[in-house]
Design an enzyme around this catalytic site. Structure first.
Site, short mmCIF file in Angstrom:
data_model
loop_
_atom_site.label_atom_id
_atom_site.label_comp_id
_atom_site.label_asym_id
_atom_site.label_seq_id
_atom_site.Cartn_x
_atom_site.Cartn_y
_atom_site.Cartn_z
N SER A 1 33.95 40.32 37.58
CA SER A 1 33.83 41.78 37.58
C SER A 1 32.40 42.20 37.29
CB SER A 1 34.80 42.38 36.56
OG SER A 1 34.61 41.78 35.31
N HIS B 1 37.59 41.07 43.74
CA HIS B 1 37.70 41.61 42.39
C HIS B 1 39.07 42.28 42.22
CE1 HIS B 1 36.20 44.77 39.27
NE2 HIS B 1 36.84 43.78 38.69
N GLU C 1 38.85 44.93 45.30
CA GLU C 1 37.51 45.14 45.85
C GLU C 1 37.06 43.81 46.46
OE1 GLU C 1 34.39 48.04 43.59
OE2 GLU C 1 35.27 46.51 42.34
N ASN D 1 33.57 49.68 38.87
CA ASN D 1 32.98 49.67 37.52
C ASN D 1 31.69 50.47 37.45
OD1 ASN D 1 35.03 48.26 36.36
ND2 ASN D 1 34.08 46.25 36.64
#
Ligand code: 3H9
Length: 723
Positions: free
Chosen positions: A443, A464, A476, A514
């Site tokens: 991540s 991800h 992702e 993120n």
């Protein structure tokens, strides 16, 4: 064709309806031309009407069966595209009135009408079934009946709020109408929604036989209403019904936070019908339906439905590039911890053969048990049969070495989050499974760094997943400039096989999800440092529509995880995305969040969350004292930089389109679906207003809120992200 005038029959056929008479039963089959599913639109409605008139008038016909020629779809509901084009409430109401009149006509047919349902009967499809005099369903797993209108911001507008409670009882009906949940064949029979469940191969014959028997009077149509209602003591009295409505309303408000009008409107329409009769009920249903069709929430949810459909078809490759996905049948998973076991779970569930590896027998055994427990739970809840459970678990094998990896097409690593460890396992996979694609579930670590020195960097990619993997819908897929198109295609197609909504993003710290989360969490932390109460910050964000606020989210994700990601974002993007002092201190205090029952919030011995932990306040720059902060200020400080960062991601090509940005934020961080995602929300509020607010904040906190160039440009031109 039974005596229908040729011209009339041609018109039916052009609309996809065919009629065949078998032993005096008219079998009407719907096969919408050129469409993957059957929907109901204003073109087919009049043709159904004509067929009903023909059946009613033809003395050689004694009954009718309604069937579908689509593979796994009976009727998928009203045409959502047509509904999306409605511009006035009156127009929406008229559509509902039209649908209701047609189904009233069908329900009033003197000759019995039997629905032969295989595949989905959704929305208006379910309402057609409810207007039939009996329903026979196939016992196939693809067969499902539901009223999913609330998921589109609508209510069932063709009689569903009236006929369903009368057929299966108030509580069972609300359970379907207010959630949109699927009812499978077996449950449909149990609820009285279906009369009979049979193998798909004999569905048509059984429906014809039932229709004939009903016409002959040897089988009576089910009259569920009164019988079902009286069987339920709570619903049998006005006081009991009032209680059911009150409880239903409370539970809707708890779930939706009052952001979604549709379930409450549906509840009101059901109530009208039970209090004042079917005619008034239908009128009320249509009126409320019309109002909802033009509600902004409905518009956003309909747009989201089409965005998800378009996303399902997207290749994720730049325009003009093609890549043929090599099918993934066998998957290797490295690391049997929480993430690795989660990936293995969704992979065996998606039909893949999975080899799960970790360094020790204890760790792989624990990973295997995690997968087993997930499926045991499904078995216990009867979502799986014992045979399906056995088949699913048989697809999983475990190892402490690379035996069994040679024929894997894809290997996903979920090992310790450290570059050297990731590179080491990549080298091991290159030796053990030279043909395999290597995907990292990192991540925080750039995929290009993991790919550095790879035998074939074209075969290295990021996948991800979000935690918990089985529950979180987003994946992702992260590509570097070296990743080969075939690798991207395989990762995307595998992700979809695992049941995920996939966005393809460019490799950069934080990727997309993120990255947009970082300023939101940082600003929340800064507010804490300035003396805001954490529950006030959380509440301001849930009032906006987030499922949980930033501090609850941090506790859920784990502060160790957040503590690792924060500094990486700060190093890559500077002060704007750097973690607040308060966050760093809470992490340094050894708080891990919910899993350790010690985070921003307090937890009791059973893990139930209590109030904010005052000891956390003592760690912040403002010290133990708190001061009230206006909820609007909190929302501006946390949500505007999230929107701004999403636009930066678009500018930098991290995401390929506003659509991907919306889907990523909705499914990755719970951005409120009814606001359509960051880009649709920006279009609603207007770039100019957002730029003005960002500039005002930037003057107070220089550098943290500088509007993205693209946002400024749109503010100047009056343009939008979504045309
Ligand atoms: C309603 O009924 C209101 C009434 O109460 C009152 C009326 C007065 N309309 O998802 P897929 C298209 S509200 C238009 O990839 P799957 C879809 O866009 C309606 N199009 O396949 C796609 O098109 P394309 C309540 C529809 O196998 C293609 O079909 N009904 C509709 O994964 C394939 O779809 C719903 O909310 C529609 N109703 O899933 C059901 N349905 O290929 C919505 C599908 O051009 N639909 N399409 O992109 C679904 O849940 C899923 O599509 C379904 C199939 C389960 C049917």
């Amino acid at each position: 064709m039974s005596g229908a005038a040729g011209g009339q029959a041609n018109a039916w056929e052009a609309a996809g309806l065919s009629l065949e008479v078998v032993d005096g039963v008219a079998v009407v089959t719907y096969d919408q031309p050129g469409a993957p599913v059957n929907t109901l639109n204003s073109r087919v409605g009049p043709q159904v009407e004509a067929v009903l008139a023909h059946v009613a008038a033809d003395p050689a016909i004694t009954a009718m069966v309604l069937a579908s020629a689509k593979p796994d779809c009976w009727i998928a509901g009203a045409d959502i595209e047509e509904l999306g084009g409605v511009t006035t409430a009156a127009q929406g109401e008229a559509l509902a009135r039209g649908g209701q009149a047609l189904l009233d006509r069908m329900a009033a047919m003197r000759k019995p009408v039997v629905a032969a349902i295989h595949g989905v009967a959704l929305g208006a499809g379910c309402e057609v079934a409810l207007a039939c005099h009996a329903r026979v369903v196939s016992d196939h797993p693809k067969t499902a009946i539901a009223l999913p209108e609330v998921q589109l911001g609508l209510l069932p507008g063709a009689g569903g709020t009236q006929r369903l409670p009368r057929l299966i009882g108030l509580q069972a009906a609300l359970g379907m109408i207010l959630t949109g949940r699927n009812v499978r064949a077996k449950e449909a029979v149990k609820l009285g929604l279906a009369d009979e469940m049979v193998h798909p191969a004999i569905l048509r014959d059984v429906a014809i036989r039932r229709a004939r028997a009903m016409a002959a009077g040897t089988v009576r149509p089910r009259r569920g209403g009164a019988r079902v209602r009286s069987a339920r003591w709570l619903e049998a009295t006005p006081v009991g019904r009032a209680l059911v409505f009150r409880q239903a309303r409370a539970s809707v408000l708890k779930k939706t936070g009052g952001h979604y009008p549709a379930p409450l409107e549906a509840l009101a329409a059901v109530r009208t019908g039970l209090a004042r009769g079917m005619v008034e009920g239908l009128r009320d249903e249509a009126r409320r339906f019309g109002a909802l069709t033009v509600d902004p929430v409905c518009k956003q949810l309909v747009a989201l439905f089409f965005a998800i459909n378009a996303n399902k078809k997207a290749t994720g490759l730049p325009e003009g590039t093609t890549g043929v996905a090599r099918p993934v049948r066998k998957l290797g998973v490295l690391g049997a911890g929480f993430m690795g076991a989660g990936i293995a779970t969704v992979a065996v569930q998606g039909g893949l053969l999975v080899r799960l590896k970790d360094a020790s027998a204890e760790r792989v055994a624990a990973g295997w048990r995690t997968v087993r427990d997930a499926f045991r739970e499904r078995l216990r809840r009867r979502k799986l049969t014992p045979a399906q459970y056995d088949d699913t678990m048989a697809r999983l094998s475990v190892a402490t070495d690379y035996a069994g990896f040679a024929n894997a097409e894809l290997v996903i690593e979920a090992v310790f989050e450290e570059l050297a460890v990731k590179q080491a396992v990549r080298r091991e996979v290159e030796a053990a499974a030279p043909g395999a694609i290597f995907a990292s579930n990192t991540s925080t670590i750039p995929i290009a760094d993991i790919a550095a020195g790879a035998a074939d960097p074209g075969k290295v990619i990021g996948m991800h997943f979000f935690s918990p993997v089985a529950k979180m819908p987003l994946l992702e897929v992260i590509v570097t400039p070296q990743t080969a198109p075939e690798t991207v295609a395989a990762a995307v197609s595998c992700g979809r096989q695992l049941g995920k909504t996939v966005i393809v993003v460019r490799d950069a710290p934080g990727f997309y999800v993120n990255r947009v989360l970082a300023p939101y969490l940082s600003e929340a932390g800064r507010l804490l440092d300035e003396g805001a109460a954490m529950d006030a910050v959380d509440r301001a964000c849930t009032v906006f529509g987030f499922p949980v606020g930033p501090f609850t989210l941090l506790d859920e994700v784990g502060l160790d995880v957040a503590g690792k990601a924060g500094p990486i974002m700060g190093a890559a993007y500077g002060e704007r995305l750097a973690p607040a002092e308060a966050l760093k201190r809470v992490v340094a205090d050894g708080r891990l969040g919910r899993k350790a029952k010690r985070g921003f919030y307090r937890y009791d011995a059973a893990g139930k969350r209590q109030g904010p932990d005052p000891a956390v306040y003592a760690l912040t720059a403002a010290g133990a004292a708190r001061r009230p902060v206006d909820a609007d200020e909190i929302r501006q400080r946390t949500i505007l930089p999230l929107l701004n960062e999403a636009v930066r991601c678009l500018e930098e090509g991290i995401i390929a389109s506003p659509r991907d940005g919306d889907i990523g934020a909705i499914f990755g961080i719970g951005f409120p679906p009814y606001r359509g995602g960051p880009f649709r929300y920006l279009d609603t509020v207007g770039a100019a207003a957002v730029v003005r607010d960002l500039e005002a904040l930037d003057a107070r906190f220089p550098g943290r809120f500088t509007p993205a160039a693209r946002l400024r440009a749109l503010a100047a031109s009056g343009g939008r992200f979504h045309p």
